[in-house]
Write a protein that holds these residues in place. Sequence first.
Motif, short mmCIF file in Angstrom:
data_model
loop_
_atom_site.label_atom_id
_atom_site.label_comp_id
_atom_site.label_asym_id
_atom_site.label_seq_id
_atom_site.Cartn_x
_atom_site.Cartn_y
_atom_site.Cartn_z
N THR A 147 0.82 -1.21 0.00
CA THR A 147 0.00 0.00 0.00
C THR A 147 0.86 1.26 0.00
O THR A 147 0.59 2.21 -0.73
CB THR A 147 -0.92 0.02 1.23
N SER A 148 1.90 1.27 0.81
CA SER A 148 2.68 2.50 0.99
C SER A 148 3.72 2.72 -0.10
O SER A 148 4.07 3.86 -0.39
CB SER A 148 3.37 2.49 2.36
N VAL A 149 4.22 1.65 -0.72
CA VAL A 149 5.33 1.82 -1.66
C VAL A 149 4.88 1.66 -3.11
O VAL A 149 4.57 2.64 -3.78
CB VAL A 149 6.49 0.85 -1.35
N CYS A 150 4.83 0.44 -3.61
CA CYS A 150 4.60 0.30 -5.05
C CYS A 150 3.89 -0.99 -5.43
O CYS A 150 4.31 -1.69 -6.35
CB CYS A 150 5.91 0.44 -5.84
N GLY A 151 2.86 -1.33 -4.70
CA GLY A 151 2.02 -2.44 -5.09
C GLY A 151 2.69 -3.79 -5.06
O GLY A 151 3.42 -4.14 -4.12
N ALA A 152 2.48 -4.58 -6.12
CA ALA A 152 2.94 -5.97 -6.16
C ALA A 152 4.46 -6.08 -6.02
O ALA A 152 4.96 -6.99 -5.35
CB ALA A 152 2.47 -6.64 -7.45
N SER A 153 5.20 -5.18 -6.64
CA SER A 153 6.67 -5.23 -6.56
C SER A 153 7.14 -5.08 -5.11
O SER A 153 8.08 -5.76 -4.68
CB SER A 153 7.29 -4.14 -7.42
N ALA A 154 6.50 -4.20 -4.36
CA ALA A 154 6.87 -3.99 -2.96
C ALA A 154 6.52 -5.21 -2.13
O ALA A 154 7.26 -5.58 -1.21
CB ALA A 154 6.17 -2.75 -2.41
N VAL A 155 5.38 -5.83 -2.42
CA VAL A 155 4.99 -7.04 -1.70
C VAL A 155 6.05 -8.13 -1.91
O VAL A 155 6.48 -8.80 -0.97
CB VAL A 155 3.61 -7.54 -2.17
N ILE A 156 6.48 -8.29 -3.15
CA ILE A 156 7.49 -9.30 -3.48
C ILE A 156 8.80 -9.02 -2.74
O ILE A 156 9.39 -9.91 -2.12
CB ILE A 156 7.75 -9.32 -4.99
#
Length: 350
Positions: A147-156
Motif C-alpha cells: 500500500t505504501s510503496v509500489c504495489g505488487a513489486s513492494a509485496v514481493i
Amino acid sequence: MLHLTKPLQNQSAAGASGSTVTALLSLLPGLALAGGIAASAMAFRTLTGIQALSPLILSIVIGMLIGNLHRPPVACRPGIGFSMKRLLRLGIILLGLQITLAQLVSLGLPGLAVVTVTLTVTFAAVTLAGRLLGVDRGLTGLIAAGTSVCGASAVIAANAVVRGRDEDVTYAVACVTIFGSFSMLLFPLLMLPLHLDAVAYGLWSGATIHEVAQVVAATFQAGDVAGQYGTIAKLARVMLLAPLVLTLALTLFRARSTGSAKTGATPFPWFVLGFLAMVGLNSSVALPPALVQDAGLLGTFLLSCGLAAMGLQTHMKQLAAEGLRPLALGAFGWLFISGFGYLMVRLAGF
C-alpha cells in the motif's frame, strides 16, 4: 599413486558436472510453465492495448486459475520454486534501471517530502491497524509495504524479509490490485472537485496510487504535465523500496519467533543492494534508451514469472481461510494513503 589420483579427480569433476546439468534440467518444466504464463500475460496487454493491465497481476491470476483447476506436475516444482525466489529478486534488481537520481531531484524538496512522509506514515498506520484488527504480523507487513510503496513489486521485495506464506503474498497482491484499481478509476473524477491543478493532481496520484501502471493510467488522462509528475512521484516511491526493505530486515523482522523458539534471523536482502547499484549506474552513465527499455521489459517478465509461480502454488481455500480482516486492512490502507497524501500535497503548497 600419481596415476591413481588423476583418474579420481577426473571422475569427481565429471560427477559434479553431471549433477549440475541434472539440476538445471530439473528446472526446465517449471520455468517453461511460469515463463509461458508470464509471456501470455504480457502478450495480452500488448494485444488489447490496455496499459493499465499489469502483467504481474495477470500472471498471478492466470497462475491461480491453472493451479486451482489442476495442480502442476511434481516435475514442475523445482522450476516453480526457482521462479519464486531467484527470478523475482533479479526482476527487482532490474527495476533499478528505470530510475535516476535526476528524476527524484526534479520533484524538488516539497515534492520529495510529500512522497516520503506519506509513505512512512502510511506504513506505520497500516502496521498499527493490522495489530488492532488481529491480522497476522507477516501479512500485515506485506499489505503495509504494498500500500505504501509500489504495489505488487513492494509485496514481493518485502516478502524476502517478512517470509510470509505464498497465500499471504497472494492476498496482499490482491488487496493492492483491488484498491489501486479503485484509485485509478476514481481519482480522475476527483481532480476538479478537490481543486487540484495538473501538478498537484499528478503528485497526489503518484504518491498514493498503488501500481505504476495504475498511476500512468490515472494521471495521463489529465494531460502530459500531470502524467509526468505522477510518474516521477511514483518512481520516487519505488526508490524508497530499498531503504524500507533494509529497515524491515534490520528491525521489525530481524528475527521471527514461534512460541519461545526463534526460527532464525532474517537473511539480509542482498538483492536490494543490486537494485541500488542499478539506480546508481543509470544515474551516472548515459545508458542507451533501447537498453533501458529492454531491461525494463526483461524485469517485468521476470517478476511476472515469479508471480505466475506463486499463483500456481496458491489455493483458493487457503486464501478464504484468511477471512475478511486482511481485506478490511487493505481498505483502511487505501483510504488512509489517499486522504493523508492529499493533506500532504496541500500542506506542501501545491
